[in-house]
Design a protein around this motif. Structure first.
Motif, PDB file in Angstrom:
ATOM      1  N   UNK A 149      21.137  11.578  -0.383  1.00 45.21           N
ATOM      2  CA  UNK A 149      21.519  12.279   0.334  1.00 45.21           C
ATOM      3  C   UNK A 149      23.072  13.170  -0.041  1.00 45.21           C
ATOM      4  N   UNK A 150      23.116  13.228  -1.253  1.00 45.35           N
ATOM      5  CA  UNK A 150      24.429  13.943  -1.876  1.00 45.35           C
ATOM      6  C   UNK A 150      24.084  15.398  -1.752  1.00 45.35           C
ATOM      7  N   UNK A 151      25.129  16.273  -2.013  1.00 49.90           N
ATOM      8  CA  UNK A 151      24.824  17.737  -1.760  1.00 49.90           C
ATOM      9  C   UNK A 151      23.757  18.340  -2.759  1.00 49.90           C
ATOM     10  N   UNK A 152      22.888  18.862  -2.338  1.00 58.23           N
ATOM     11  CA  UNK A 152      21.922  19.451  -3.155  1.00 58.23           C
ATOM     12  C   UNK A 152      22.139  20.884  -3.583  1.00 58.23           C
ATOM     13  N   UNK A 153      22.049  20.930  -4.896  1.00 60.96           N
ATOM     14  CA  UNK A 153      22.536  22.351  -5.614  1.00 60.96           C
ATOM     15  C   UNK A 153      21.339  23.362  -5.876  1.00 60.96           C
ATOM     16  N   UNK A 154      20.098  22.698  -6.401  1.00 65.06           N
ATOM     17  CA  UNK A 154      18.996  23.580  -6.827  1.00 65.06           C
ATOM     18  C   UNK A 154      17.681  22.892  -6.511  1.00 65.06           C
ATOM     19  N   UNK A 155      16.749  23.560  -5.952  1.00 65.34           N
ATOM     20  CA  UNK A 155      15.494  23.150  -5.549  1.00 65.34           C
ATOM     21  C   UNK A 155      14.327  24.184  -6.048  1.00 65.34           C
ATOM     22  N   UNK A 156      13.423  23.749  -6.268  1.00 69.07           N
ATOM     23  CA  UNK A 156      11.874  24.331  -6.801  1.00 69.07           C
ATOM     24  C   UNK A 156      10.911  23.989  -5.695  1.00 69.07           C
ATOM     25  N   UNK A 157      10.310  24.916  -5.015  1.00 67.85           N
ATOM     26  CA  UNK A 157       9.415  24.814  -4.390  1.00 67.85           C
ATOM     27  C   UNK A 157       8.049  24.806  -4.665  1.00 67.85           C
ATOM     28  N   UNK A 158       7.072  23.983  -4.459  1.00 70.31           N
ATOM     29  CA  UNK A 158       5.650  23.611  -4.971  1.00 70.31           C
ATOM     30  C   UNK A 158       4.633  23.720  -3.934  1.00 70.31           C
ATOM     31  N   UNK A 177      14.342  18.443  -6.373  1.00 74.62           N
ATOM     32  CA  UNK A 177      15.720  19.050  -5.744  1.00 74.62           C
ATOM     33  C   UNK A 177      16.807  18.205  -6.815  1.00 74.62           C
ATOM     34  N   UNK A 178      17.632  18.937  -7.272  1.00 73.45           N
ATOM     35  CA  UNK A 178      18.902  18.257  -7.960  1.00 73.45           C
ATOM     36  C   UNK A 178      19.991  18.299  -7.019  1.00 73.45           C
ATOM     37  N   UNK A 179      20.574  17.040  -7.198  1.00 73.24           N
ATOM     38  CA  UNK A 179      21.683  16.842  -6.231  1.00 73.24           C
ATOM     39  C   UNK A 179      22.741  15.938  -6.967  1.00 73.24           C
ATOM     40  N   UNK A 180      24.007  16.041  -6.155  1.00 74.44           N
ATOM     41  CA  UNK A 180      25.149  15.327  -6.663  1.00 74.44           C
ATOM     42  C   UNK A 180      24.680  13.832  -5.804  1.00 74.44           C
ATOM     43  N   UNK A 181      25.197  12.921  -6.788  1.00 71.48           N
ATOM     44  CA  UNK A 181      24.695  11.635  -6.111  1.00 71.48           C
ATOM     45  C   UNK A 181      26.089  10.903  -5.468  1.00 71.48           C
ATOM     46  N   UNK A 182      25.981  10.737  -4.258  1.00 68.58           N
ATOM     47  CA  UNK A 182      26.855  10.014  -3.350  1.00 68.58           C
ATOM     48  C   UNK A 182      26.348   8.494  -3.005  1.00 68.58           C
TER      49      UNK A 182
END
Length: 225
Positions: free
Chosen positions: A150-159, A140-145
């Motif tokens: 726990x920051x908002x996730x913007x993009x994921x890749x499933x494996x 997951x790529x996410x904004x850091x809070x």
């Protein structure tokens, strides 16, 4: 609106820097960022070698020389601010950041995490995923809070998790996808398409991201290059 000039970028690392290398490689292929510096809290991190080989400035700020987390983060902020980056990327940076640090760089601070958040926050994600018996893992790529992972996730890749997978084997499979989705999310930000709203939610192309985009669903080549 798509930005016309590369975004000044700083990368924080602690280890081997394979995601850093992916970002360096993609910047050479047109990713609109300029990696101005790499900072490591570990003096022996191999990512520093990768940066130097690419002609990128490096700095070391070892956390062991500070009495507490707050002191380290204050020094790190001073060092970062010397470069005035428009974007800060955590790429295997193994430090929990203080709320003051996160607030200072709100909206321009990203992380790549080796799980499908919110599952398996923290460390040892691959071992924990196998122990839980999940069939699908990922990154997951996410904004850091201030909320760890726990920051908002913007993009994921499933494996997929395959029979006989070890944590090491699964890690390698996930890492290959990290090298795809991190530069892609960075591209969205650098082109002005991805922003963090005042309401704390991420917006892509002016539309709120109620859920993360999945790499497998991005069929438009303009979205994935």
């Amino acid at each position: 609106m798509v930005r016309q000039t590369p975004v000044s970028t700083l990368v924080l690392i602690s280890g081997g820097g394979s995601n850093l290398q992916a970002l360096i490689d993609e910047s050479r292929r047109g990713l609109p960022i300029a990696i101005d510096a790499v900072i490591s809290n570990e003096p022996q991190a191999y990512g520093l070698v990768r940066a130097r080989d690419a002609g990128v400035a490096t700095r070391v700020l070892c956390h062991r020389g500070f009495p507490d987390r707050q002191g380290f983060d204050r020094a790190l902020m001073r060092l970062i601010d010397e470069f005035r980056p428009g974007l800060i990327l955590l790429a295997g940076f193994m430090r929990i950041l203080t709320p003051a640090f996160v607030a200072r760089y709100r909206g321009r601070l990203f992380n790549i995490h080796p799980s499908l958040l919110p599952d398996f926050r923290g460390l040892d994600t691959h071992r924990r995923a196998l122990a839980a018996g999940v069939r699908v893992h990922g990154a997951s790529v996410h904004y850091v809070t201030a909320d760890l992972d726990g920051g908002p996730v913007v993009l994921q890749a499933r494996v997929p998790v395959l029979p006989g997978d070890s944590p090491e084997v699964l890690s390698e499979r996930v890492l290959r996808q990290e090298h795809v989705i991190y530069p892609l999310a960075v591209r969205w930000f650098a082109e002005g398409r991805l922003v963090l709203g005042d309401d704390g939610r991420p917006y892509l192309d002016g539309q709120v991201l109620d859920r993360p985009r999945l790499l497998e669903d991005l069929t438009d080549r303009n979205q994935v290059v």
